[in-house]
Each structure stands twice: as structure tokens, then as C-alpha cells.
Scaffold this motif. Sequence first.
Motif, PDB file in Angstrom:
ATOM      1  N   PHE A  64      11.576  -5.263   0.349  1.00 26.65           N
ATOM      2  CA  PHE A  64      12.770  -4.644  -0.235  1.00 26.65           C
ATOM      3  C   PHE A  64      12.415  -3.355  -0.960  1.00 26.65           C
ATOM      4  O   PHE A  64      13.136  -2.359  -0.870  1.00 26.65           O
ATOM      5  N   THR A  65      11.307  -3.351  -1.680  1.00 27.04           N
ATOM      6  CA  THR A  65      10.879  -2.124  -2.355  1.00 27.04           C
ATOM      7  C   THR A  65      10.521  -1.047  -1.336  1.00 27.04           C
ATOM      8  O   THR A  65      10.899   0.125  -1.491  1.00 27.04           O
ATOM      9  N   ASN A  66       9.816  -1.442  -0.285  1.00 29.08           N
ATOM     10  CA  ASN A  66       9.396  -0.468   0.724  1.00 29.08           C
ATOM     11  C   ASN A  66      10.563   0.115   1.508  1.00 29.08           C
ATOM     12  O   ASN A  66      10.468   1.238   2.020  1.00 29.08           O
ATOM     13  N   LEU A  67      11.664  -0.623   1.609  1.00 27.37           N
ATOM     14  CA  LEU A  67      12.828  -0.100   2.311  1.00 27.37           C
ATOM     15  C   LEU A  67      13.295   1.213   1.699  1.00 27.37           C
ATOM     16  O   LEU A  67      13.801   2.100   2.398  1.00 27.37           O
ATOM     17  N   HIS A  68      13.106   1.358   0.407  1.00 32.34           N
ATOM     18  CA  HIS A  68      13.564   2.565  -0.291  1.00 32.34           C
ATOM     19  C   HIS A  68      12.466   3.625  -0.387  1.00 32.34           C
ATOM     20  O   HIS A  68      12.708   4.726  -0.889  1.00 32.34           O
ATOM     21  N   VAL A  69      11.272   3.288   0.106  1.00 35.75           N
ATOM     22  CA  VAL A  69      10.164   4.246   0.094  1.00 35.75           C
ATOM     23  C   VAL A  69      10.056   4.968   1.434  1.00 35.75           C
ATOM     24  O   VAL A  69       9.832   6.186   1.472  1.00 35.75           O
ATOM     25  N   PHE A 125      18.360  -3.763   6.412  1.00 33.54           N
ATOM     26  CA  PHE A 125      17.183  -3.084   6.936  1.00 33.54           C
ATOM     27  C   PHE A 125      17.441  -2.450   8.306  1.00 33.54           C
ATOM     28  O   PHE A 125      16.744  -1.525   8.697  1.00 33.54           O
ATOM     29  N   HIS A 126      18.377  -2.988   9.057  1.00 36.27           N
ATOM     30  CA  HIS A 126      18.438  -2.725  10.495  1.00 36.27           C
ATOM     31  C   HIS A 126      18.644  -1.257  10.852  1.00 36.27           C
ATOM     32  O   HIS A 126      18.086  -0.769  11.839  1.00 36.27           O
ATOM     33  N   ASP A 127      19.455  -0.552  10.070  1.00 39.38           N
ATOM     34  CA  ASP A 127      19.703   0.857  10.390  1.00 39.38           C
ATOM     35  C   ASP A 127      18.448   1.711  10.243  1.00 39.38           C
ATOM     36  O   ASP A 127      18.370   2.802  10.808  1.00 39.38           O
ATOM     37  N   LYS A 128      17.476   1.210   9.489  1.00 38.39           N
ATOM     38  CA  LYS A 128      16.246   1.976   9.283  1.00 38.39           C
ATOM     39  C   LYS A 128      15.110   1.543  10.198  1.00 38.39           C
ATOM     40  O   LYS A 128      14.027   2.120  10.150  1.00 38.39           O
ATOM     41  N   GLU A 157       0.804  -1.227   0.000  1.00 38.17           N
ATOM     42  CA  GLU A 157       0.000   0.000   0.000  1.00 38.17           C
ATOM     43  C   GLU A 157       0.837   1.278   0.000  1.00 38.17           C
ATOM     44  O   GLU A 157       0.376   2.327  -0.449  1.00 38.17           O
ATOM     45  N   LEU A 158       2.048   1.204   0.513  1.00 42.74           N
ATOM     46  CA  LEU A 158       2.889   2.400   0.597  1.00 42.74           C
ATOM     47  C   LEU A 158       3.798   2.586  -0.614  1.00 42.74           C
ATOM     48  O   LEU A 158       4.438   3.634  -0.749  1.00 42.74           O
ATOM     49  N   MET A 159       3.858   1.607  -1.501  1.00 41.05           N
ATOM     50  CA  MET A 159       4.901   1.584  -2.532  1.00 41.05           C
ATOM     51  C   MET A 159       4.949   2.831  -3.405  1.00 41.05           C
ATOM     52  O   MET A 159       6.011   3.276  -3.809  1.00 41.05           O
ATOM     53  N   PHE A 160       3.786   3.403  -3.709  1.00 42.87           N
ATOM     54  CA  PHE A 160       3.747   4.528  -4.637  1.00 42.87           C
ATOM     55  C   PHE A 160       3.366   5.841  -3.963  1.00 42.87           C
ATOM     56  O   PHE A 160       3.089   6.836  -4.639  1.00 42.87           O
ATOM     57  N   PRO A 167       7.181  12.633   4.937  1.00 43.11           N
ATOM     58  CA  PRO A 167       7.888  11.472   5.489  1.00 43.11           C
ATOM     59  C   PRO A 167       6.941  10.303   5.738  1.00 43.11           C
ATOM     60  O   PRO A 167       5.771  10.496   6.081  1.00 43.11           O
ATOM     61  N   ILE A 168       7.475   9.100   5.562  1.00 45.96           N
ATOM     62  CA  ILE A 168       6.701   7.876   5.769  1.00 45.96           C
ATOM     63  C   ILE A 168       7.389   7.041   6.846  1.00 45.96           C
ATOM     64  O   ILE A 168       8.583   6.757   6.758  1.00 45.96           O
ATOM     65  N   LEU A 169       6.608   6.644   7.862  1.00 46.42           N
ATOM     66  CA  LEU A 169       7.083   5.737   8.903  1.00 46.42           C
ATOM     67  C   LEU A 169       6.377   4.407   8.673  1.00 46.42           C
ATOM     68  O   LEU A 169       5.167   4.305   8.850  1.00 46.42           O
ATOM     69  N   GLY A 170       7.130   3.396   8.246  1.00 43.65           N
ATOM     70  CA  GLY A 170       6.530   2.131   7.830  1.00 43.65           C
ATOM     71  C   GLY A 170       6.681   1.019   8.847  1.00 43.65           C
ATOM     72  O   GLY A 170       7.726   0.877   9.491  1.00 43.65           O
ATOM     73  N   PHE A 171       5.633   0.222   8.991  1.00 44.43           N
ATOM     74  CA  PHE A 171       5.598  -0.910   9.911  1.00 44.43           C
ATOM     75  C   PHE A 171       6.066  -2.156   9.162  1.00 44.43           C
ATOM     76  O   PHE A 171       5.440  -2.587   8.191  1.00 44.43           O
ATOM     77  N   PHE A 172       7.191  -2.747   9.602  1.00 47.24           N
ATOM     78  CA  PHE A 172       7.741  -3.952   8.991  1.00 47.24           C
ATOM     79  C   PHE A 172       7.441  -5.135   9.914  1.00 47.24           C
ATOM     80  O   PHE A 172       8.047  -5.270  10.980  1.00 47.24           O
ATOM     81  N   GLU A 173       6.526  -5.994   9.490  1.00 46.39           N
ATOM     82  CA  GLU A 173       6.040  -7.058  10.373  1.00 46.39           C
ATOM     83  C   GLU A 173       6.854  -8.330  10.277  1.00 46.39           C
ATOM     84  O   GLU A 173       7.180  -8.942  11.298  1.00 46.39           O
ATOM     85  N   TYR A 174       7.176  -8.761   9.050  1.00 42.76           N
ATOM     86  CA  TYR A 174       7.845 -10.052   8.920  1.00 42.76           C
ATOM     87  C   TYR A 174       8.546 -10.154   7.582  1.00 42.76           C
ATOM     88  O   TYR A 174       8.028  -9.727   6.554  1.00 42.76           O
TER      89      TYR A 174
END
Length: 413
Positions: A153-158, A177-180, A101-104, A113-120
Motif C-alpha cells: 500500500f505504501t509503495n502504491l503511492h511511491v 492497484f489495478h489502474d497502476k 527497498e523503494l519506499m524512500f 520515475p519508478i517502475l515497481g514489481f508487485f509480486e503478491y
Amino acid sequence: MKILMVHQNMPGQYREMLDWLIAQGTHDLVFLTQRQNYPDKPGVQKIVYRPHAGPAKDAYGLSRVWEEAAGMGYGAALAARKLKEAGFTPDIILGHTGWGELMFMKHIYPDVPILGFFEYFYLAKGGPVGFEPEDEVSDTVPFLLQARNTVPFTNLHVIDQGIAPTRWQRDCFPAAFHDKLYVCHDGIRTDKLRPDPDVTLNLGRAGQVSRKDEIITYVARNLERTRGYHVLMRALPEIQAARPNARILIVGGNDTSYGKKSEAAGGLRAEMEAEVGSRIDWSRTHMLGQVPYEDFQKIVQISRCHIYLTMPFVLSWSLLESMAMEATIVASDVAPVREAITHGETGLLADFLRPADLAEKVISVLSDPARYAHMGPAARKHVVETYDFLNVCLPQHIDQINALVPEDVRIKL
């Protein structure tokens, strides 16, 4: 502050955060979701979006997840574009990264700014894949899971900043991913979730039960392998034989949320009834299905021994909520659970792969409750100190949000 929340199943992990922001009464809140039936809340504008497209029935397996994610992402972006054209530009976007949902979103709001929830992050080795010896892993699984991980992986750059709710979940993601990612749970309302020695529960024809009854409980969204329903059922005959007055309350739907579905007609529930049903006393086994949240609380509060089972996977809210209500818990001895429970102090840990070990520990708790009486209060103390929403998790989340926005719009605690 103007906040756009994005989660296909509103409110998802933002349950407590959304209510807290609404209660403040000073924020302009918009929630973008696919969940039409979620009740409207005063103080937040709900906007339902639809995926722009989805994969065909015969879509190539390695690209199916990407096609789903791209369709969801574009559908969400089109809804956001209408929102922008109507005059709404948020100060920050909070959203789940798992479905695309956040990709675009940066194409619509490039400066927000986007704060994204990374679940798994899906692991080809580790996690639930191949965890049980009886689970035959197809040669195609590593390829399918790597293809699924194109979405994070795509969302990491979004995203500008990411969050993982537990250390174990963060560590499932590659080091890139860890630094983000900062680690902080969504938060548990320990001020609302407490033990209740006077609780009673009406089981319909089975009558009313209270804390005086010997009640075992098991809770999952669905009765499935990832959450150990088959382990519970294989342990149950031994438990019932040793504890002739014990009754077990089983909460969960007959579907599959995670992992492979049962091939049996009627799902895993029917499969396990065929395997062990002749050895179970069904008059003391209460299948409650999915229940309202208020009933879930009563079920846990009334429990003498609460069973939490999971393969190495995302930690359930229900475990931490049960700890907050001072349940005496027997849980799976797997890494994500060990992050929350210390064996012998805040609960007992049992070998997921040995139903007899689960049975032995449950019987021990029921046979000698005084020996384990310290664990419930210790569990609550740990959750209050580590996972409490208002005093522990909320301040961390607000700090991360405020670090991404101008000073004049920052949230005050």
C-alpha cells in the motif's frame, strides 16, 4: 539510458532483462542489492546495501514487517544517496516493492520515475491461507497479513507505474492497484530452453540415465507444503507400485520459502519420511537437493512426466521453463496454474487435495505416453506465444519503460 535496479536478491525477476541490457552495451547500469555473493557482471555496477535497522527479537508481531521494510528502505535510500553524491542520477528506477527497498527512493530522486514489481498481496481468505482442510488458521492470521500489506500500500503511492507478472497475481491486489499495474511476465528464454532427446544425466552412484529410462521429476526451490511436497510424497507409493521401473528425481532444498515451517526436526522432508517412508522404494527415489541451473534443465529434459505442485500462489518460473522444454506435465488444478496450462491440451491438472488423483494422472502418462505425446509440443508453443522473453515480454516492458522517460533516452529494440 541510466538505469538503477533495486532487488535484495540480485537479479531476481530482472534476470533476463539485466542480461539483455548488458548485451546492448549502451546503458549505464547500477544494481542495488543485499546479495554480496552474486558474481560481478561486466557492464553493471553492483552496490551492496545493508538494512539500516531491523525489528527487535521481541518486536510486536503486527509491526514487525513494517519495521523490517522501513529498515530496508532506509538502508537502500542511504546507499542511493551516496550514489547520487557520486554523480549518478538514473533516468528510471526498476525495483521490487515487496521488501520496502523503494519506499524512500523519491526522497533521494524525486524527479526519477519508478517502475515497481508487485509480486503478491497477502490474502486472509484465498491463496494458500486455509487452502488445505488440515491447515488450521490462527485467529491472528488476518491481522498479521493485513499488517504485512502495509508495504505494498505504501509503495502504491511511491511508484509511477507497476507490473504484475500474471493476471492471477494482479487480481490478488485490491482494485485500487489495478489502474497502476500492467500484466506481463518477466519472460522465459524459449530460444535457450528446448527439448533434448539425446540428454543424459549422471546420478553418481545411482548411475547414468537417459530418455530411455522412465523418469518422473519434481522441482521446487524448497521441499515445502506451499509447493506440494507432502502431496507428492503421499502419491509416490501408489505411483511406484504401478510403475516398478520408474525412478523419481526430486529437486529442492530442505527449508521453507513460503508459508509455515514443519514442526518436525529435519523439516517437511523428515516429516513425510516418517509418514510414508516405509511404503516408498528409496532405491528409485533420488533426492538431489538444490542443483545448478544447467542440471535443472537436464533433469526436465530427461523427464517422462514432470510434476508441478503448488497451492494458489505465485507461479514458479520452473513451470514455464519446463513447458518450454516440452515436458509432459501433471500440475495442480489451481487458478494460477490454469492461467498457464489448459487441461488435456498443454498438460494435465490434478486435485492438489487428493494425492490419489495426482498418482492416477502420473500413472496414466507413464502407461500410455502416446496418448499424451501432443502435450509437450503444445506446451512449448503456448509458452513461446505467451511468455517468450525476447519476442513477447521484452517489447511490452520496454514500451512501459519508454513511456516514463524523455524521448531522447528511450531504449531501442
